[in-house]
Design a protein around this motif. Structure first.
Motif, PDB file in Angstrom:
ATOM      1  N   ALA A  51      28.291  50.141  39.355  1.00 49.86           N
ATOM      2  CA  ALA A  51      28.586  49.354  40.556  1.00 49.86           C
ATOM      3  C   ALA A  51      28.904  50.244  41.742  1.00 49.86           C
ATOM      4  N   GLN A  52      28.459  49.809  42.886  1.00 52.05           N
ATOM      5  CA  GLN A  52      28.792  50.475  44.146  1.00 52.05           C
ATOM      6  C   GLN A  52      30.212  50.098  44.554  1.00 52.05           C
ATOM      7  N   GLY A  53      30.614  48.873  44.235  1.00 57.67           N
ATOM      8  CA  GLY A  53      31.949  48.410  44.580  1.00 57.67           C
ATOM      9  C   GLY A  53      32.422  47.352  43.604  1.00 57.67           C
ATOM     10  N   ILE A  54      33.738  47.325  43.352  1.00 57.97           N
ATOM     11  CA  ILE A  54      34.345  46.307  42.497  1.00 57.97           C
ATOM     12  C   ILE A  54      35.602  45.827  43.209  1.00 57.97           C
ATOM     13  N   ALA A  55      35.789  44.508  43.279  1.00 57.67           N
ATOM     14  CA  ALA A  55      36.944  43.954  43.982  1.00 57.67           C
ATOM     15  C   ALA A  55      37.332  42.609  43.394  1.00 57.67           C
ATOM     16  N   VAL A  56      38.592  42.237  43.622  1.00 57.07           N
ATOM     17  CA  VAL A  56      39.041  40.870  43.377  1.00 57.07           C
ATOM     18  C   VAL A  56      38.849  40.159  44.705  1.00 57.07           C
ATOM     19  N   VAL A  57      38.180  39.015  44.672  1.00 57.30           N
ATOM     20  CA  VAL A  57      37.876  38.267  45.892  1.00 57.30           C
ATOM     21  C   VAL A  57      38.320  36.823  45.749  1.00 57.30           C
ATOM     22  N   GLU A  58      38.425  36.160  46.877  1.00 49.00           N
ATOM     23  CA  GLU A  58      38.670  34.718  46.897  1.00 49.00           C
ATOM     24  C   GLU A  58      37.519  34.078  47.651  1.00 49.00           C
ATOM     25  N   ARG A 118      27.285  37.251  32.641  1.00 49.66           N
ATOM     26  CA  ARG A 118      28.407  37.903  33.309  1.00 49.66           C
ATOM     27  C   ARG A 118      28.595  37.391  34.733  1.00 49.66           C
ATOM     28  N   GLU A 119      27.942  36.297  35.062  1.00 49.38           N
ATOM     29  CA  GLU A 119      28.085  35.727  36.400  1.00 49.38           C
ATOM     30  C   GLU A 119      28.363  34.237  36.316  1.00 49.38           C
ATOM     31  N   VAL A 120      29.239  33.778  37.191  1.00 50.50           N
ATOM     32  CA  VAL A 120      29.507  32.355  37.346  1.00 50.50           C
ATOM     33  C   VAL A 120      29.303  32.001  38.813  1.00 50.50           C
ATOM     34  N   MET A 121      29.157  30.727  39.093  1.00 51.04           N
ATOM     35  CA  MET A 121      29.104  30.285  40.486  1.00 51.04           C
ATOM     36  C   MET A 121      30.536  30.215  41.004  1.00 51.04           C
ATOM     37  N   MET A 122      30.763  30.772  42.178  1.00 52.97           N
ATOM     38  CA  MET A 122      32.107  30.782  42.759  1.00 52.97           C
ATOM     39  C   MET A 122      32.428  29.445  43.422  1.00 52.97           C
ATOM     40  N   GLU A 123      33.676  29.022  43.272  1.00 58.24           N
ATOM     41  CA  GLU A 123      34.179  27.789  43.890  1.00 58.24           C
ATOM     42  C   GLU A 123      35.172  28.164  44.986  1.00 58.24           C
ATOM     43  N   PRO A 124      35.127  27.493  46.128  1.00 58.64           N
ATOM     44  CA  PRO A 124      36.059  27.805  47.213  1.00 58.64           C
ATOM     45  C   PRO A 124      37.517  27.730  46.744  1.00 58.64           C
ATOM     46  N   GLY A 125      38.312  28.718  47.190  1.00 62.59           N
ATOM     47  CA  GLY A 125      39.729  28.763  46.850  1.00 62.59           C
ATOM     48  C   GLY A 125      40.041  29.466  45.545  1.00 62.59           C
ATOM     49  N   GLU A 126      39.034  29.754  44.736  1.00 66.19           N
ATOM     50  CA  GLU A 126      39.255  30.414  43.441  1.00 66.19           C
ATOM     51  C   GLU A 126      39.056  31.918  43.594  1.00 66.19           C
ATOM     52  N   ARG A 127      39.704  32.675  42.703  1.00 60.25           N
ATOM     53  CA  ARG A 127      39.600  34.138  42.729  1.00 60.25           C
ATOM     54  C   ARG A 127      38.701  34.639  41.599  1.00 60.25           C
ATOM     55  N   ILE A 150      30.204  38.557  38.342  1.00 65.57           N
ATOM     56  CA  ILE A 150      31.130  37.629  38.995  1.00 65.57           C
ATOM     57  C   ILE A 150      31.839  36.903  37.872  1.00 65.57           C
ATOM     58  N   GLN A 151      33.137  37.200  37.706  1.00 66.45           N
ATOM     59  CA  GLN A 151      33.920  36.563  36.653  1.00 66.45           C
ATOM     60  C   GLN A 151      35.230  36.047  37.212  1.00 66.45           C
ATOM     61  N   PRO A 152      35.735  34.931  36.686  1.00 65.79           N
ATOM     62  CA  PRO A 152      37.032  34.439  37.138  1.00 65.79           C
ATOM     63  C   PRO A 152      38.125  35.486  36.907  1.00 65.79           C
ATOM     64  N   ALA A 153      39.071  35.558  37.828  1.00 58.85           N
ATOM     65  CA  ALA A 153      40.196  36.494  37.711  1.00 58.85           C
ATOM     66  C   ALA A 153      41.226  35.884  36.770  1.00 58.85           C
ATOM     67  N   GLN A 154      40.961  35.980  35.485  1.00 57.95           N
ATOM     68  CA  GLN A 154      41.813  35.344  34.477  1.00 57.95           C
ATOM     69  C   GLN A 154      43.157  36.045  34.312  1.00 57.95           C
ATOM     70  N   ARG A 155      43.254  37.310  34.662  1.00 63.41           N
ATOM     71  CA  ARG A 155      44.503  38.061  34.540  1.00 63.41           C
ATOM     72  C   ARG A 155      45.328  38.001  35.821  1.00 63.41           C
ATOM     73  N   GLY A 156      44.887  37.227  36.797  1.00 64.96           N
ATOM     74  CA  GLY A 156      45.511  37.233  38.118  1.00 64.96           C
ATOM     75  C   GLY A 156      44.989  38.426  38.903  1.00 64.96           C
ATOM     76  N   ALA A 157      45.205  38.423  40.212  1.00 65.17           N
ATOM     77  CA  ALA A 157      44.670  39.494  41.064  1.00 65.17           C
ATOM     78  C   ALA A 157      45.213  40.855  40.658  1.00 65.17           C
ATOM     79  N   ALA A 158      46.527  40.976  40.464  1.00 62.07           N
ATOM     80  CA  ALA A 158      47.123  42.272  40.113  1.00 62.07           C
ATOM     81  C   ALA A 158      46.686  42.724  38.722  1.00 62.07           C
ATOM     82  N   GLY A 159      46.628  41.812  37.768  1.00 60.69           N
ATOM     83  CA  GLY A 159      46.214  42.156  36.408  1.00 60.69           C
ATOM     84  C   GLY A 159      44.769  42.614  36.359  1.00 60.69           C
TER      85      GLY A 159
END
Length: 182
Positions: A51-58, A118-127, A150-159
């Motif tokens: 990956a060129q970049g990895i981030a937690v997003v909303e 390894r990809e899901v469709m993102m929903e507004p307001g979700e991380r 694109i995966q849900p942030a199941q561990r929370g943003a910090a996790g």
């Protein structure tokens, strides 16, 4: 003129005409395109390496066809606007559009992921955790960032940030990519 002479003249003319067409066709603006990337559905280590970049997003909006980002000729790509919550790899702009491939057809505004498990469709307001393969992390006008994960942030943003920083630290360096087309 003999048949040989006509054949030779015809061949020479075809070569000149063909090379002239190639020079005219390739005289447009040049661009660089890399064919290397992160394998869809790869392990976390493969994702971290490629990956060129990895981030937690909303997600801040709905996935939609964006002709400016993905080209009107390619309706199998959608872009979701996101806000960067935490960046683990790469330098991201605060807000970018993340593009992904979807199944063609279906009801307007409803999409189904086409590329990997390894990809899901993102929903507004979700991380989510997103890994960007090719694309522009700084969201310059006319550019797109394509997701390879694109995966849900199941561990929370910090996790998720802690988990992915650890994976990135243990991942081998990205191999040199030499399959670039200009």
């Amino acid at each position: 003129m003999s048949v040989k002479t006509w054949a030779l003249a015809g061949t020479a003319g075809a070569v000149l005409l063909g090379s002239g067409w190639y020079a005219w066709e390739s005289s447009g603006p040049s661009h660089t395109e890399s064919l290397c990337g992160t394998p869809a559905g790869g392990t976390d280590v493969e994702v971290a390496t490629g990956a060129q970049g990895i981030a937690v997003v909303e997600a801040t909006g709905e996935a939609a066809h964006d002709p400016r980002a993905v080209g009107a000729e390619n309706p199998e790509l959608v872009t979701t606007p996101v806000r960067i919550v935490d960046s683990m790899k790469g330098k991201f702009a605060p807000v970018i559009g993340v593009s992904q491939r979807v199944e063609p057809g279906g009801a307007p505004g409803s999409f189904k992921v086409a590329t990997s498990n390894r990809e899901v469709m993102m929903e507004p307001g979700e991380r989510y955790v997103v890994a960007i393969g090719p694309g522009d992390l700084e969201a310059r006008p006319g550019t797109t960032a394509f997701a390879t994960l694109i995966q849900p942030a199941q561990r929370g943003a910090a996790g998720e940030a802690d988990y992915w920083r650890d994976v990135i630290a243990k991942a081998p360096p990205k191999p040199v990519c030499d399959d670039t087309a200009i």
